[in-house]
Design an enzyme around this catalytic site. Sequence first.
Site, mmCIF file in Angstrom:
data_model
loop_
_atom_site.group_PDB
_atom_site.id
_atom_site.type_symbol
_atom_site.label_atom_id
_atom_site.label_comp_id
_atom_site.label_asym_id
_atom_site.label_seq_id
_atom_site.Cartn_x
_atom_site.Cartn_y
_atom_site.Cartn_z
ATOM 1 N N GLU A 179 3.227 -4.659 16.859
ATOM 2 C CA GLU A 179 2.883 -3.583 15.918
ATOM 3 C C GLU A 179 1.505 -3.055 16.288
ATOM 4 O OE1 GLU A 179 2.886 -5.628 12.148
ATOM 5 O OE2 GLU A 179 1.240 -6.948 12.709
ATOM 6 N N THR A 211 0.863 -1.177 0.000
ATOM 7 C CA THR A 211 0.000 0.000 0.000
ATOM 8 C C THR A 211 0.897 1.224 0.000
ATOM 9 O OG1 THR A 211 -1.545 -1.272 1.346
ATOM 10 C CG2 THR A 211 -2.022 1.051 1.064
ATOM 11 N N LYS A 224 4.123 -8.774 4.047
ATOM 12 C CA LYS A 224 2.792 -8.147 3.941
ATOM 13 C C LYS A 224 1.959 -9.056 3.043
ATOM 14 C CE LYS A 224 0.858 -3.502 3.253
ATOM 15 N NZ LYS A 224 0.499 -3.059 4.599
#
Lengths: 286, 286
Positions: A183, A34, A150
């Site tokens: 995270e 992204t 990811k």
Amino acid sequence: MHNRFPIISINGVLGEQVSVLDRGFGYGDGVFETCRMIDGEIPLWNRHCDRLVESCKKLMIPVSVELVKDYLHQIIAHAIPQDIANVVIKIIVTRGQGGRGYRVPAEISPTICISIFPAAEFPTSYSDKGIEVKICRQRLGCNTSLAGLKHLNRLEHILARAEWSDENIAEGLLFDYNENLIEATASNIFLVKNGCLLTPDLSEAGVAGVMRGFILEALSVSQKIPVEIEKVSIRDLYSADEIFLCNSVVGIWPVVKILDSPDRIFNVGSVTIALQKLLADKLGYS
Amino acid sequence: MHNRFPIISINGVLGEQVSVLDRGFGYGDGVFETCRMIDGEIPLWNRHCDRLVESCKKLMIPVSVELVKDYLHQIIAHAIPQDIANVVIKIIVTRGQGGRGYRVPAEISPTICISIFPAAEFPTSYSDKGIEVKICRQRLGCNTSLAGLKHLNRLEHILARAEWSDENIAEGLLFDYNENLIEATASNIFLVKNGCLLTPDLSEAGVAGVMRGFILEALSVSQKIPVEIEKVSIRDLYSADEIFLCNSVVGIWPVVKILDSPDRIFNVGSVTIALQKLLADKLGYS
């Protein structure tokens, strides 16, 4: 001119349909990036490309990054209205179709899907005054093969994000099953303690964000701030002088409140502000 | 008459295309069932429906099982050639489109995708003479929120299945990071020891297969075989009298060799044979 968002191309052809036989749909068998476009530039583009290639390599998906770049240039040149220079770009690469069950096909033709979304709108106070975050009950499983990537297996993060709907809570912090802080649901976390940066080791869980990499390898170096990458406990979190979250869509958000019993309050500190300023100067994040 | 496999319907409409904005494609945000049709009947259909509903509930996907049944009846009645009574049916239910990032949309319209494949062809020796299996290096991460569910986040299983291409190896055994035996890549595992059945506890990892449930709750009861569900080590595995794998597509496969140093050899035992016979008599698995 196609001018309604999202603008999507699949393997270079405008359109948003993919076969349900695509392994992205059936198994989450792929990865994504992204990216932000700011004033016509994509900050950290080379880092996004490098991570995409590296992630595909780990999953044994033979993607051509040149093809990804070609498709992206095409959609930018031909499908995005020329007066629009600030968007969010999502690139999904899957293993495509084929194979029997989980078995990967002998010949892999990856699906490269590029979607252009309007720039996300967040309150400017998130950058200036900082955000409130919660601690998610959902824990992250540990898996050294998938940690850092990811990839498209995102149920843990979806379940975590489903824990709150209060618009005052900007993010949720995620721990693994060993009670290590990893995270936030869609961003990485940094602590500042005695002038040093500390961010969780992601060798067992979490997504190794591109902005995290840039802060670790570029910004901290140019500011001469020492960095440590190691296991982080809730005690480390609560004893930090400053806390911030980061990703390549929003840049850096200071954390000023962690909802808990009792709530924990932090200031927007000088290290965080210095890194934000550097990010604005170098890459245009505001 | 549509007569080329796979025959696919999405939300009741024949066709195989889905939007890349579907959360199944972007995040693996959904679940699936794989069922066998034998002579026009779907063995264990109620168990498949129950698991689908239960899994969707855990992921907060509001699916109507009546709608799934309607769509399945439609595709069977109108799209499968009438002379074909042996197929594999895959039902995928995703959270559909919408939501910002991982956040789930306020209004969820699930995507219900039903695909009909030809009956899988495996050597008859797999059932009669047993199979060879390997031990996968890939480990399963532990996650109590997702354990047991047949969800669409399948990268661990894909990486495990990618460890071999030797056609003589029928399956791969999967352990979690705590060195507990959990399952095989596409089937559950049972050990027989001193006349008792032992199968791994799946509260931290693995897929709770419908055939596993039927063996535990129905077949073992009718045969008066005691069952234990608990943590299983490699030592338990190697000291078993008999070992078999099961799923609702193939039924029961005895394991006769585990590739290791040295290889471990097992016989096709009397308990396994008795359960296979019962499965053939009751549900038509051959």
